[in-house]
Design a protein around this motif. Structure first.
Motif, PDB file in Angstrom:
ATOM      1  N   PHE A  54       1.841   1.317  15.305  1.00 54.64           N
ATOM      2  CA  PHE A  54       0.784   0.344  15.022  1.00 54.64           C
ATOM      3  C   PHE A  54      -0.490   1.093  14.670  1.00 54.64           C
ATOM      4  N   VAL A  55      -1.104   0.718  13.558  1.00 51.47           N
ATOM      5  CA  VAL A  55      -2.346   1.343  13.101  1.00 51.47           C
ATOM      6  C   VAL A  55      -3.386   0.243  12.892  1.00 51.47           C
ATOM      7  N   ASP A  56      -4.481   0.332  13.635  1.00 56.67           N
ATOM      8  CA  ASP A  56      -5.581  -0.626  13.464  1.00 56.67           C
ATOM      9  C   ASP A  56      -6.822   0.125  13.017  1.00 56.67           C
ATOM     10  N   ASN A  63      -2.069  -1.543   9.743  1.00 58.45           N
ATOM     11  CA  ASN A  63      -1.351  -2.805   9.890  1.00 58.45           C
ATOM     12  C   ASN A  63      -2.368  -3.943   9.885  1.00 58.45           C
ATOM     13  N   VAL A  64      -3.430  -3.768  10.690  1.00 50.54           N
ATOM     14  CA  VAL A  64      -4.526  -4.733  10.733  1.00 50.54           C
ATOM     15  C   VAL A  64      -5.823  -3.990  10.478  1.00 50.54           C
ATOM     16  N   ASN A  83       0.421 -17.693  15.334  1.00 46.52           N
ATOM     17  CA  ASN A  83      -0.661 -16.823  15.822  1.00 46.52           C
ATOM     18  C   ASN A  83      -0.795 -15.519  15.043  1.00 46.52           C
ATOM     19  N   SER A  84      -0.268 -15.476  13.843  1.00 39.56           N
ATOM     20  CA  SER A  84      -0.326 -14.248  13.044  1.00 39.56           C
ATOM     21  C   SER A  84      -1.676 -14.042  12.376  1.00 39.56           C
ATOM     22  N   GLN A  85      -2.536 -15.073  12.388  1.00 40.64           N
ATOM     23  CA  GLN A  85      -3.810 -14.983  11.671  1.00 40.64           C
ATOM     24  C   GLN A  85      -4.976 -14.596  12.567  1.00 40.64           C
ATOM     25  N   CYS A  86      -4.674 -14.143  13.783  1.00 45.44           N
ATOM     26  CA  CYS A  86      -5.712 -13.699  14.711  1.00 45.44           C
ATOM     27  C   CYS A  86      -5.303 -12.395  15.365  1.00 45.44           C
ATOM     28  N   ALA A  87      -6.287 -11.546  15.640  1.00 50.16           N
ATOM     29  CA  ALA A  87      -6.057 -10.306  16.379  1.00 50.16           C
ATOM     30  C   ALA A  87      -7.354  -9.918  17.067  1.00 50.16           C
ATOM     31  N   ARG A  88      -7.219  -9.218  18.192  1.00 50.31           N
ATOM     32  CA  ARG A  88      -8.397  -8.759  18.921  1.00 50.31           C
ATOM     33  C   ARG A  88      -8.812  -7.389  18.407  1.00 50.31           C
ATOM     34  N   LYS A 138       3.368  -6.949  14.240  1.00 45.83           N
ATOM     35  CA  LYS A 138       3.119  -5.558  13.853  1.00 45.83           C
ATOM     36  C   LYS A 138       3.880  -5.131  12.607  1.00 45.83           C
ATOM     37  N   ASP A 139       4.754  -6.003  12.103  1.00 47.47           N
ATOM     38  CA  ASP A 139       5.467  -5.677  10.875  1.00 47.47           C
ATOM     39  C   ASP A 139       4.615  -5.945   9.634  1.00 47.47           C
ATOM     40  N   ARG A 140       3.475  -6.609   9.808  1.00 47.34           N
ATOM     41  CA  ARG A 140       2.609  -6.905   8.673  1.00 47.34           C
ATOM     42  C   ARG A 140       1.766  -5.675   8.329  1.00 47.34           C
ATOM     43  N   VAL A 141       1.259  -5.626   7.106  1.00 51.51           N
ATOM     44  CA  VAL A 141       0.537  -4.455   6.616  1.00 51.51           C
ATOM     45  C   VAL A 141      -0.745  -4.894   5.913  1.00 51.51           C
TER      46      VAL A 141
END
Length: 527
Positions: free
Chosen positions: A242-244, A266-267, A345-350, A361-364
């Motif tokens: 995972f890369v933020d 990823n995010v 809930n894929s459209q939110c992250a902290r 986490k599979d999204r890029v």
């Protein structure tokens, strides 16, 4: 505000790097480094008996990277690792470790606990104040092995040389991590690299050499020499599980920044659009120069660039959720168009320490937006406000003015006198209008709302102004919906969402008057 590179280097080198005796790097006699010229005119190699070789070939030459050099000798870069744990009993000491079992066994390193590496960037050292603050905050937050990485011997100007040296730093980090894995059975998924600026790309280089690395956090990755570069040159989503990324000084066609606007993880989080940050105006920096010379000089050079560091550190201290939203762009986010987290809930992250709780986490290259303040505590609570106007027969087709709100939450807290609109805001009667409001106060669920309307048309638009006595300046409301955007997951947000009205009736607010709306089950919201 941006300062010329020459002035930036002079100011930071003179007043920041040598502000502490501990920050002066140890220079050693250069050790033997093998330099090999290949058949290709441009291809050369940097080799070390322990770390292996780095190649510089035609793949590294492209329009955004005009100067390419091989790294300095390993001894000059002088990468060092300083360990901190809770078992140090709060002692303010530096425990240097290397990939040597006797040295590590004599330290407080615990292979069963997660490991956090902090890697600085250009001109900084491992002894810069922000690394110390982040180390303390990490240990207060969790029981970790925290390792500060100092490569101050290689981070000095020129920039193209420091960029090249970051490749060696990546090899050094990877070598130590793989030593932990091989000798102590450390799970690479429990290792987290945090890099600022060039340190972000050094983290990426390390991740390429570590199988199964858990996480990399890029704190405003350096843009020059890296934006739009091939993925092997810069940090990217394949460098860890995972890369933020937190972008705070993005460079684009319209602005000059030390960071990058390019999504690389990823995010990718873009607080305040990811460009110039609040509190980084020349006036604010001038005040800081008076009160704190060293930090003031640092902000003069790279205030927005440094902000990513402080936002991440603040996420370790501040209970505010730092919840960001996926949106087509920042302008749409600011218009209140992106309140939902989606059914999955894929459209939110902290943003910050809890970014790895993201469930997809599979999204890029997912772009997430939020707003922050210009001073600590930086975190805001966000509210979507949807003003649903009515269109009775006596109403004008549209009116211009501004709305002010007083909001009262069911948790006993309130927010007073918020100007919701910009000047001369247009309301088309019969149409809903979206806004986004922010505050340091969490209201939970709003149950009472006071609304003040002030008619204020623009004299530059004669057609919008009521010149005649019989012109109706009132605003007509059907309801106002308030959605606290920082409640997660989506069901929780919807539970705190409320629609307020006047017993289901159309509410007329005359200019300069205030009306009270309450949460009522008979309110009907029509999108």
């Amino acid at each position: 505000m941006k300062v010329s590179p020459i002035l930036a280097v002079s100011l930071v080198t003179t007043l920041v790097r040598f502000s502490s005796a501990a920050s002066i790097p140890t220079w050693r006699t250069s050790e033997a480094v093998n330099w090999e010229q290949s058949k290709s005119r441009k291809e050369t190699k940097w080799c070390d008996d322990v770390l292996g070789c780095l190649v510089l070939n035609d793949d590294w030459y492209w329009a955004g990277r005009p100067f390419n050099v091989l790294p300095d000798p390993r001894s000059e870069i002088n990468t060092r690792f300083l360990l901190h744990t809770r078992e140090d009993n709060g002692e303010n000491k530096d425990t240097f470790i290397t990939a040597d079992q006797a040295t590590i066994d004599a330290s407080t390193f615990d292979p069963s606990k997660p490991i956090k590496f902090i890697i600085h960037g250009f001109i900084d050292t491992g002894f810069s104040n922000w690394l110390m603050d982040m180390t303390r905050s990490l240990l207060n937050y969790g029981d970790y092995n925290v390792i500060r990485v100092d490569w101050g011997g290689g981070s000095l100007p020129m920039y193209y040389s420091a960029a090249a040296n970051s490749r060696v730093v990546g090899l050094e980090v990877a070598y130590l991590v793989n030593f932990f894995i091989d000798i102590y059975g450390v799970d690479p998924a429990n290792i987290h690299l945090l890099g600022h600026s060039l340190g972000s790309h050094a983290s990426g280089y390390a991740g390429e050499k570590i199988t199964g690395l858990g996480r990399i956090t890029g704190l405003d990755p350096a843009g020059p020499y890296f934006t739009n570069a091939p993925s092997f040159i810069r940090i990217d989503n394949t460098d860890a599980i995972f890369v933020d990324i937190i972008h705070t000084d993005a460079s684009s066609i319209l602005s000059l920044g030390y960071g990058t606007e390019q999504a690389m993880g990823n995010v990718d989080f873009y607080p305040n659009s990811g460009h110039d940050q609040p509190g980084c105006s020349p006036i604010a920096i001038a005040i800081e120069l008076i009160t704190d010379l060293i930090d003031g000089i640092r902000d003069l050079v790279a205030c927005s660039h440094q902000r990513a560091i402080f936002l991440f550190t603040d996420s370790l201290k501040e209970p505010c959720p730092y919840l960001a939203r996926e949106c087509i762009d920042y302008a749409s986010f600011e218009m209140g168009r992106c309140a939902t987290c989606g059914d999955d809930n894929s459209q939110c992250a902290r943003m910050g320490i809890r970014a790895d709780e993201y469930t997809h986490k599979d999204r890029v290259n997912v772009k997430m937006y939020l707003d922050t303040d210009g001073v600590p505590p930086y975190c805001y609570f966000h509210y979507q406000v949807v003003v649903d106007t009515a269109y009775p027969r006596n109403a004008e087709q549209w009116v211009k003015g501004n709305l002010r709100l007083w909001l009262y939450g069911d948790n006993g807290k309130f927010i007073e006198d918020v100007k919701l609109t910009k000047e001369h805001e247009r309301f088309d009667h019969g149409q809903p209008k979206h806004f986004m409001m922010k505050s340091h106060t969490d209201l939970s669920r709003v149950f009472r709302l006071e609304v003040k309307w002030t008619y204020d048309a623009s004299l530059l638009e004669p057609g919008s102004y009521c010149w005649l006595f019989f012109c109706n300046k009132s605003l007509y409301l059907q309801s106002i919906k308030i959605s606290p955007m920082d409640y997660y997951p989506e069901e929780n947000r919807l539970d705190h969402e409320t629609t307020l009205c006047n017993a289901g009736k159309v509410t007329e607010i005359k200019s300069r008057h205030t009306k009270v709306l309450i949460s009522d089950s008979v309110c009907v919201y029509t999108p």
